[in-house]
Design an enzyme around this catalytic site. Structure first.
Site, PDB file in Angstrom:
ATOM      1  N   ARG A 121      46.384  39.295  42.432  1.00  0.00           N
ATOM      2  CA  ARG A 121      47.529  39.830  41.782  1.00  0.00           C
ATOM      3  C   ARG A 121      47.349  41.592  42.132  1.00  0.00           C
ATOM      4  O   ARG A 121      47.053  42.403  41.385  1.00  0.00           O
ATOM      5  CB  ARG A 121      47.022  40.155  40.199  1.00  0.00           C
ATOM      6  CG  ARG A 121      46.928  38.440  39.490  1.00  0.00           C
ATOM      7  CD  ARG A 121      48.047  37.508  40.110  1.00  0.00           C
ATOM      8  NE  ARG A 121      49.229  37.552  39.541  1.00  0.00           N
ATOM      9  CZ  ARG A 121      49.673  36.894  38.469  1.00  0.00           C
ATOM     10  NH1 ARG A 121      48.572  35.998  37.848  1.00  0.00           N
ATOM     11  NH2 ARG A 121      50.679  37.004  37.854  1.00  0.00           N
ATOM     12  N   GLN A 126      52.575  41.265  45.591  1.00  0.00           N
ATOM     13  CA  GLN A 126      53.499  41.264  44.571  1.00  0.00           C
ATOM     14  C   GLN A 126      54.623  40.554  44.689  1.00  0.00           C
ATOM     15  O   GLN A 126      55.476  39.832  44.009  1.00  0.00           O
ATOM     16  CB  GLN A 126      53.782  42.661  43.912  1.00  0.00           C
ATOM     17  CG  GLN A 126      54.142  42.799  42.461  1.00  0.00           C
ATOM     18  CD  GLN A 126      53.849  44.091  42.035  1.00  0.00           C
ATOM     19  OE1 GLN A 126      53.573  45.038  42.699  1.00  0.00           O
ATOM     20  NE2 GLN A 126      53.871  44.333  40.707  1.00  0.00           N
ATOM     21  N   ASP A 129      54.169  36.845  44.784  1.00  0.00           N
ATOM     22  CA  ASP A 129      53.491  36.088  43.501  1.00  0.00           C
ATOM     23  C   ASP A 129      54.440  35.172  42.699  1.00  0.00           C
ATOM     24  O   ASP A 129      55.094  35.559  41.975  1.00  0.00           O
ATOM     25  CB  ASP A 129      53.126  37.409  42.578  1.00  0.00           C
ATOM     26  CG  ASP A 129      52.169  37.211  41.530  1.00  0.00           C
ATOM     27  OD1 ASP A 129      52.274  36.033  41.160  1.00  0.00           O
ATOM     28  OD2 ASP A 129      51.685  38.079  40.914  1.00  0.00           O
ATOM     29  N   SER A 132      54.188  35.212  39.034  1.00  0.00           N
ATOM     30  CA  SER A 132      55.010  36.220  38.259  1.00  0.00           C
ATOM     31  C   SER A 132      56.491  35.893  38.213  1.00  0.00           C
ATOM     32  O   SER A 132      56.976  35.985  37.166  1.00  0.00           O
ATOM     33  CB  SER A 132      54.833  37.672  38.761  1.00  0.00           C
ATOM     34  OG  SER A 132      53.630  38.172  38.719  1.00  0.00           O
ATOM     35  N   TYR A 229      42.624  39.248  34.740  1.00  0.00           N
ATOM     36  CA  TYR A 229      42.805  37.956  33.812  1.00  0.00           C
ATOM     37  C   TYR A 229      41.835  38.114  32.794  1.00  0.00           C
ATOM     38  O   TYR A 229      40.696  38.691  32.843  1.00  0.00           O
ATOM     39  CB  TYR A 229      42.091  37.065  34.840  1.00  0.00           C
ATOM     40  CG  TYR A 229      43.281  36.462  35.853  1.00  0.00           C
ATOM     41  CD1 TYR A 229      44.645  36.213  35.530  1.00  0.00           C
ATOM     42  CD2 TYR A 229      43.306  36.516  37.231  1.00  0.00           C
ATOM     43  CE1 TYR A 229      45.723  35.827  36.395  1.00  0.00           C
ATOM     44  CE2 TYR A 229      44.153  35.953  38.142  1.00  0.00           C
ATOM     45  CZ  TYR A 229      45.274  35.785  37.681  1.00  0.00           C
ATOM     46  OH  TYR A 229      46.248  35.392  38.473  1.00  0.00           O
TER      47      TYR A 229
HETATM   48  P1  NAD Z   1      48.406  34.309  32.516  1.00  0.00           P
HETATM   49  O1  NAD Z   1      49.561  33.591  32.598  1.00  0.00           O
HETATM   50  O2  NAD Z   1      47.032  34.185  33.346  1.00  0.00           O
HETATM   51  O3  NAD Z   1      47.984  34.702  31.059  1.00  0.00           O
HETATM   52  C1  NAD Z   1      48.669  35.286  29.949  1.00  0.00           C
HETATM   53  C2  NAD Z   1      48.265  36.026  29.118  1.00  0.00           C
HETATM   54  O4  NAD Z   1      47.265  35.414  27.963  1.00  0.00           O
HETATM   55  C3  NAD Z   1      47.117  37.170  29.811  1.00  0.00           C
HETATM   56  O5  NAD Z   1      47.742  38.342  29.486  1.00  0.00           O
HETATM   57  C4  NAD Z   1      45.823  37.142  29.242  1.00  0.00           C
HETATM   58  O6  NAD Z   1      45.245  38.212  28.871  1.00  0.00           O
HETATM   59  C5  NAD Z   1      46.479  36.194  27.917  1.00  0.00           C
HETATM   60  N1  NAD Z   1      45.293  35.500  27.097  1.00  0.00           N
HETATM   61  C6  NAD Z   1      44.526  34.851  27.614  1.00  0.00           C
HETATM   62  N2  NAD Z   1      43.400  34.478  26.382  1.00  0.00           N
HETATM   63  C7  NAD Z   1      43.949  34.991  25.278  1.00  0.00           C
HETATM   64  C8  NAD Z   1      43.579  34.770  24.070  1.00  0.00           C
HETATM   65  N3  NAD Z   1      42.572  34.135  23.590  1.00  0.00           N
HETATM   66  N4  NAD Z   1      44.441  35.404  23.065  1.00  0.00           N
HETATM   67  C9  NAD Z   1      45.224  36.227  23.491  1.00  0.00           C
HETATM   68  N5  NAD Z   1      45.874  36.478  24.815  1.00  0.00           N
HETATM   69  C10 NAD Z   1      45.134  35.637  25.706  1.00  0.00           C
HETATM   70  O7  NAD Z   1      48.823  36.035  32.809  1.00  0.00           O
HETATM   71  P2  NAD Z   1      49.535  36.513  33.978  1.00  0.00           P
HETATM   72  O8  NAD Z   1      51.066  36.895  33.313  1.00  0.00           O
HETATM   73  O9  NAD Z   1      49.519  35.494  35.209  1.00  0.00           O
HETATM   74  O10 NAD Z   1      48.989  37.920  34.017  1.00  0.00           O
HETATM   75  C11 NAD Z   1      47.752  38.016  34.437  1.00  0.00           C
HETATM   76  C12 NAD Z   1      47.494  39.514  35.072  1.00  0.00           C
HETATM   77  O11 NAD Z   1      47.938  39.481  36.146  1.00  0.00           O
HETATM   78  C13 NAD Z   1      47.915  40.345  34.097  1.00  0.00           C
HETATM   79  O12 NAD Z   1      46.922  41.427  33.992  1.00  0.00           O
HETATM   80  C14 NAD Z   1      49.117  41.059  34.824  1.00  0.00           C
HETATM   81  O13 NAD Z   1      49.361  42.400  34.625  1.00  0.00           O
HETATM   82  C15 NAD Z   1      48.543  40.790  36.207  1.00  0.00           C
HETATM   83  N6  NAD Z   1      49.686  40.885  37.357  1.00  0.00           N
HETATM   84  C16 NAD Z   1      49.528  41.817  38.313  1.00  0.00           C
HETATM   85  C17 NAD Z   1      50.581  41.567  39.323  1.00  0.00           C
HETATM   86  C18 NAD Z   1      50.356  42.748  40.525  1.00  0.00           C
HETATM   87  O14 NAD Z   1      50.019  43.747  40.375  1.00  0.00           O
HETATM   88  N7  NAD Z   1      50.800  42.105  41.619  1.00  0.00           N
HETATM   89  C19 NAD Z   1      51.405  40.960  39.128  1.00  0.00           C
HETATM   90  C20 NAD Z   1      51.804  40.121  38.041  1.00  0.00           C
HETATM   91  C21 NAD Z   1      50.658  40.339  36.996  1.00  0.00           C
END
Ligand code: NAD
Length: 373
Positions: A121, A126, A129, A132, A229
């Site tokens: 990530r 991006q 991704d 996303s 994560y």
């Molecule tokens: P994901 O689908 O893996 O998970 C969804 C959310 O569930 C996450 O925010 C996680 O913290 C939360 N979660 C897990 N266990 C939990 C619990 N017990 N209670 C409450 N919440 C809980 O997440 P995602 O949408 O794939 O995003 C993951 C990370 O990647 C984030 O930090 C996001 O900001 C980051 N991200 C970065 C980029 C980038 O820089 N290229 C792009 C997209 C996402």
């Protein structure tokens, strides 16, 4: 290079891995593109549009894959699909690496398979991704699904016949899907609260005009969840979280859960007791249904109306419900990823590139996932 796009076989999978727009770019780059007949139909993309973009249409999957050096998919190929691949071809898509039992079969055919869920990530990744681009759609669609089952308005209304209160929406898990769910529910006029184990999400929740629910955390717990994560939490944290979530869920009209931990079963955030205490007419939409669900009463793929009037939606593959835009964004992700591999001379697999090496799950006859630490 010969690039092929088969039609997806999984029931309810309406997306396709290339669009006429991405085909046009590949053809302009000197590649030959073959689409299996009807592959884009469910995403509002007829064969004629692909032909106009320069693709050939193959009568069936075997014919599409027979000559292909590179195959683009949305979902993993089934056994017949793998058998139809040319030995040594490259396969790129969402290959479900944590639960894919076909990796040895791919390795046996010397397929170079790239599972795009494993992209780091990072800023550089991006534009490729897929998590996303697709989770963003899932978050939006989850709110619309909730409104379909919720027997009241979302916004506050003041009419001559009386005042309607705004819906209270609770979002559990604030990754990409959760943020889009907050934004969508806000646009519809709901009052929104949200919760995530990662403290960094507080600011993002508040910037969208929603209220962040804070579970008191030790410094150690904060540190553990400072990455991108979430990690599995201790029993003591889960208890604190459970009590707070229960209080807010009971007051909510709609709860949308999106909490995931890569490679692990979804954390259980809503127990049967909490759902039993929710108000009649309220709705739970569980985006984690495919990996076991965040709600104890979720039945993957089903919508259940409980006796006391609460509806639990376990719909899977929400991006597939918005297949045209989901395909368009997914196909662009893939096109950008292909840019790492394709040179005018052909395929160039540079394993020094962390995006290629992180996603490559089979290569040279070997299964490379999970990677040894
Ligand atoms: P994901 O689908 O893996 O998970 C969804 C959310 O569930 C996450 O925010 C996680 O913290 C939360 N979660 C897990 N266990 C939990 C619990 N017990 N209670 C409450 N919440 C809980 O997440 P995602 O949408 O794939 O995003 C993951 C990370 O990647 C984030 O930090 C996001 O900001 C980051 N991200 C970065 C980029 C980038 O820089 N290229 C792009 C997209 C996402």
């Amino acid at each position: 290079m010969h690039i092929a796009i088969p039609a997806e076989r999984l029931a309810g999978e309406h997306r396709v891995a290339a669009t006429p727009e991405t085909v046009k770019k590949l053809v302009a780059g000197g590649h030959a593109v073959t689409i299996e007949r009807g592959a884009g139909l469910a995403a509002a993309l007829p064969d004629a549009a692909y032909q106009e973009a320069g693709a050939a249409i193959a009568a069936d999957r075997a014919a599409a894959l027979a000559q292909a050096d590179i195959v683009l998919t949305v979902r993993p190929l089934d056994e017949d699909g793998i058998a139809a691949l040319k030995d040594g071809a490259s396969l790129i898509g969402q290959l479900n690496p944590y639960h894919n039992h076909s990796l040895p079969a791919l390795a046996a055919k010397r397929i170079s398979a790239y599972a795009l869920e494993l992209l780091p990530r990072s800023t550089r990744a991006q534009s490729m991704d897929v998590l996303s681009s697709q989770n963003n759609i899932a978050g939006y669609r989850a709110v619309l699904l909730a409104t379909q089952h919720y027997p009241r308005f979302m916004p506050m209304l003041m009419t001559a016949a009386g005042t309607v209160k705004p819906a209270r929406v609770l979002i559990l898990g604030v990754g990409v899907a959760g943020l889009q769910a907050i934004a969508t529910a806000k646009r519809l006029g709901a009052v929104v609260e949200a919760f995530d184990v990662r403290p960094a999400t507080k600011e993002q929740v508040e910037s969208l005009g929603a209220k962040f629910i804070e579970v008191p955390m030790s410094e150690e717990e904060k540190m553990a969840n400072s990455g991108v994560y979430a990690k599995e939490m201790s029993e003591s944290y889960r208890q604190r979280q459970g009590e707070l979530v229960a209080k807010h869920a009971k007051a909510a009209d709609i709860v949308i859960t999106t909490a995931l931990i890569p490679g692990k079963p979804a954390p259980k955030l809503l127990s049967a007791e909490v759902v039993a205490a929710m108000k009649p007419g309220s709705v739970v939409v569980d985006l984690a249904a495919e990996t076991g669900g965040n709600c104890a009463l979720t039945r993957p793929g089903e919508t259940v109306r409980l006796e006391h009037g609460v509806t639990v939606v376990g719909q899977i593959n929400l991006p597939g419900l918005l297949a045209a835009d989901a395909s368009s964004l997914y196909a662009k992700n893939l096109l950008t990823f292909l840019g790492l591999l394709l040179t005018p001379e052909g395929l160039n697999l540079n394993l020094e590139d962390e995006l290629l090496s992180a996603t490559l799950v089979t290569h040279d006859g070997q299964v490379r996932f999970p990677a040894a630490d």
